[in-house]
Scaffold this motif. Structure first.
Motif, PDB file in Angstrom:
ATOM      1  N   LEU A 169      32.099  -8.863  24.468  1.00 55.92           N
ATOM      2  CA  LEU A 169      31.693  -7.863  23.514  1.00 55.92           C
ATOM      3  C   LEU A 169      31.303  -8.523  22.207  1.00 55.92           C
ATOM      4  N   GLY A 170      30.239  -8.042  21.625  1.00 54.76           N
ATOM      5  CA  GLY A 170      29.845  -8.496  20.299  1.00 54.76           C
ATOM      6  C   GLY A 170      30.598  -7.722  19.238  1.00 54.76           C
ATOM      7  N   TRP A 171      30.495  -8.165  18.002  1.00 56.69           N
ATOM      8  CA  TRP A 171      31.213  -7.518  16.900  1.00 56.69           C
ATOM      9  C   TRP A 171      30.682  -6.120  16.619  1.00 56.69           C
ATOM     10  N   ASP A 172      29.449  -5.840  17.042  1.00 55.52           N
ATOM     11  CA  ASP A 172      28.899  -4.509  16.815  1.00 55.52           C
ATOM     12  C   ASP A 172      29.148  -3.570  18.000  1.00 55.52           C
ATOM     13  N   ALA A 173      29.858  -4.033  19.008  1.00 52.44           N
ATOM     14  CA  ALA A 173      30.204  -3.211  20.175  1.00 52.44           C
ATOM     15  C   ALA A 173      31.492  -2.434  19.878  1.00 52.44           C
ATOM     16  N   MET A 174      31.936  -1.683  20.855  1.00 53.44           N
ATOM     17  CA  MET A 174      33.206  -0.973  20.728  1.00 53.44           C
ATOM     18  C   MET A 174      34.307  -2.007  20.486  1.00 53.44           C
ATOM     19  N   PRO A 175      35.241  -1.734  19.591  1.00 52.16           N
ATOM     20  CA  PRO A 175      36.319  -2.695  19.307  1.00 52.16           C
ATOM     21  C   PRO A 175      37.135  -3.028  20.559  1.00 52.16           C
ATOM     22  N   LEU A 176      37.565  -4.278  20.637  1.00 52.11           N
ATOM     23  CA  LEU A 176      38.349  -4.740  21.786  1.00 52.11           C
ATOM     24  C   LEU A 176      39.580  -3.867  22.040  1.00 52.11           C
ATOM     25  N   ARG A 177      40.294  -3.553  20.991  1.00 55.12           N
ATOM     26  CA  ARG A 177      41.509  -2.748  21.172  1.00 55.12           C
ATOM     27  C   ARG A 177      41.196  -1.395  21.806  1.00 55.12           C
ATOM     28  N   GLU A 178      40.057  -0.815  21.450  1.00 58.35           N
ATOM     29  CA  GLU A 178      39.668   0.469  22.025  1.00 58.35           C
ATOM     30  C   GLU A 178      39.292   0.309  23.499  1.00 58.35           C
ATOM     31  N   VAL A 179      38.553  -0.735  23.805  1.00 57.27           N
ATOM     32  CA  VAL A 179      38.193  -0.996  25.205  1.00 57.27           C
ATOM     33  C   VAL A 179      39.461  -1.250  26.021  1.00 57.27           C
ATOM     34  N   ARG A 180      40.392  -2.011  25.464  1.00 64.25           N
ATOM     35  CA  ARG A 180      41.650  -2.310  26.156  1.00 64.25           C
ATOM     36  C   ARG A 180      42.447  -1.021  26.393  1.00 64.25           C
ATOM     37  N   ARG A 181      42.440  -0.130  25.414  1.00 67.11           N
ATOM     38  CA  ARG A 181      43.142   1.147  25.572  1.00 67.11           C
ATOM     39  C   ARG A 181      42.532   1.951  26.724  1.00 67.11           C
ATOM     40  N   ILE A 182      41.225   1.941  26.821  1.00 65.48           N
ATOM     41  CA  ILE A 182      40.528   2.691  27.866  1.00 65.48           C
ATOM     42  C   ILE A 182      40.754   2.070  29.244  1.00 65.48           C
ATOM     43  N   THR A 183      40.681   0.755  29.311  1.00 60.85           N
ATOM     44  CA  THR A 183      40.763   0.067  30.608  1.00 60.85           C
ATOM     45  C   THR A 183      42.186  -0.241  31.035  1.00 60.85           C
ATOM     46  N   GLY A 184      43.098  -0.316  30.077  1.00 65.66           N
ATOM     47  CA  GLY A 184      44.464  -0.684  30.412  1.00 65.66           C
ATOM     48  C   GLY A 184      44.581  -2.176  30.664  1.00 65.66           C
ATOM     49  N   LYS A 185      45.746  -2.596  31.089  1.00 61.78           N
ATOM     50  CA  LYS A 185      46.021  -4.016  31.363  1.00 61.78           C
ATOM     51  C   LYS A 185      45.801  -4.307  32.838  1.00 61.78           C
ATOM     52  N   ARG A 186      44.568  -4.251  33.265  1.00 61.83           N
ATOM     53  CA  ARG A 186      44.251  -4.530  34.663  1.00 61.83           C
ATOM     54  C   ARG A 186      44.108  -6.028  34.865  1.00 61.83           C
TER      55      ARG A 186
END
Length: 129
Positions: free
Chosen positions: A1-18
């Motif tokens: 992800l680039g800095w202008d993409a969705m924040p990592l923490r938000e993506v992690r929240r959506i995807t979980g710890k898979r």
């Protein structure tokens, strides 16, 4: 992800710890590497290292950026930007776990030969470490 993409923490929240879902962050400084690690990145894509025809507007950071990233984070990182078979040994000598390329393959007369040369350079660099 680039800095202008969705924040990592938000993506992690959506995807979980898979276990089969890795999140990478493109970074351009040691401070961004620290932030990406705090934000739960699994790996980093670091660049632009050398002049790149695919991103001619980017000022190359040079090998020093890779060394800095290696010193401030324990995340695996991959170098991008102007990587070719000739500079792979220098890149790998900084602690990078690998490379990401565009022009070295897509701009080659014979992409299959380009891939073979890159793989050979990677294998040689790893065996020298």
């Amino acid at each position: 992800l680039g800095w202008d993409a969705m924040p990592l923490r938000e993506v992690r929240r959506i995807t979980g710890k898979r276990n089969n879902f890795l999140l990478g962050q493109s970074i351009h400084s040691a401070n961004e590497a620290i932030t990406a690690q705090k934000d739960c990145a699994d790996f980093l894509l670091v660049g632009t290292i050398f002049h790149s025809r695919s991103h001619p507007q980017e000022e190359p950071a040079g090998l020093a950026l890779l060394t800095q990233v290696d010193q401030v984070t324990n995340l695996p990182f991959f170098a991008i930007g102007g990587i070719n078979p000739e500079n792979v040994p220098q890149v790998m000598g900084t602690g990078a776990k690998g490379i990401a390329v565009i022009e070295a393959i897509l701009g080659a007369r014979d992409p299959a030969i380009a891939v073979t040369r890159l793989r050979h350079a990677m294998d040689s660099a790893r065996s020298d470490q």
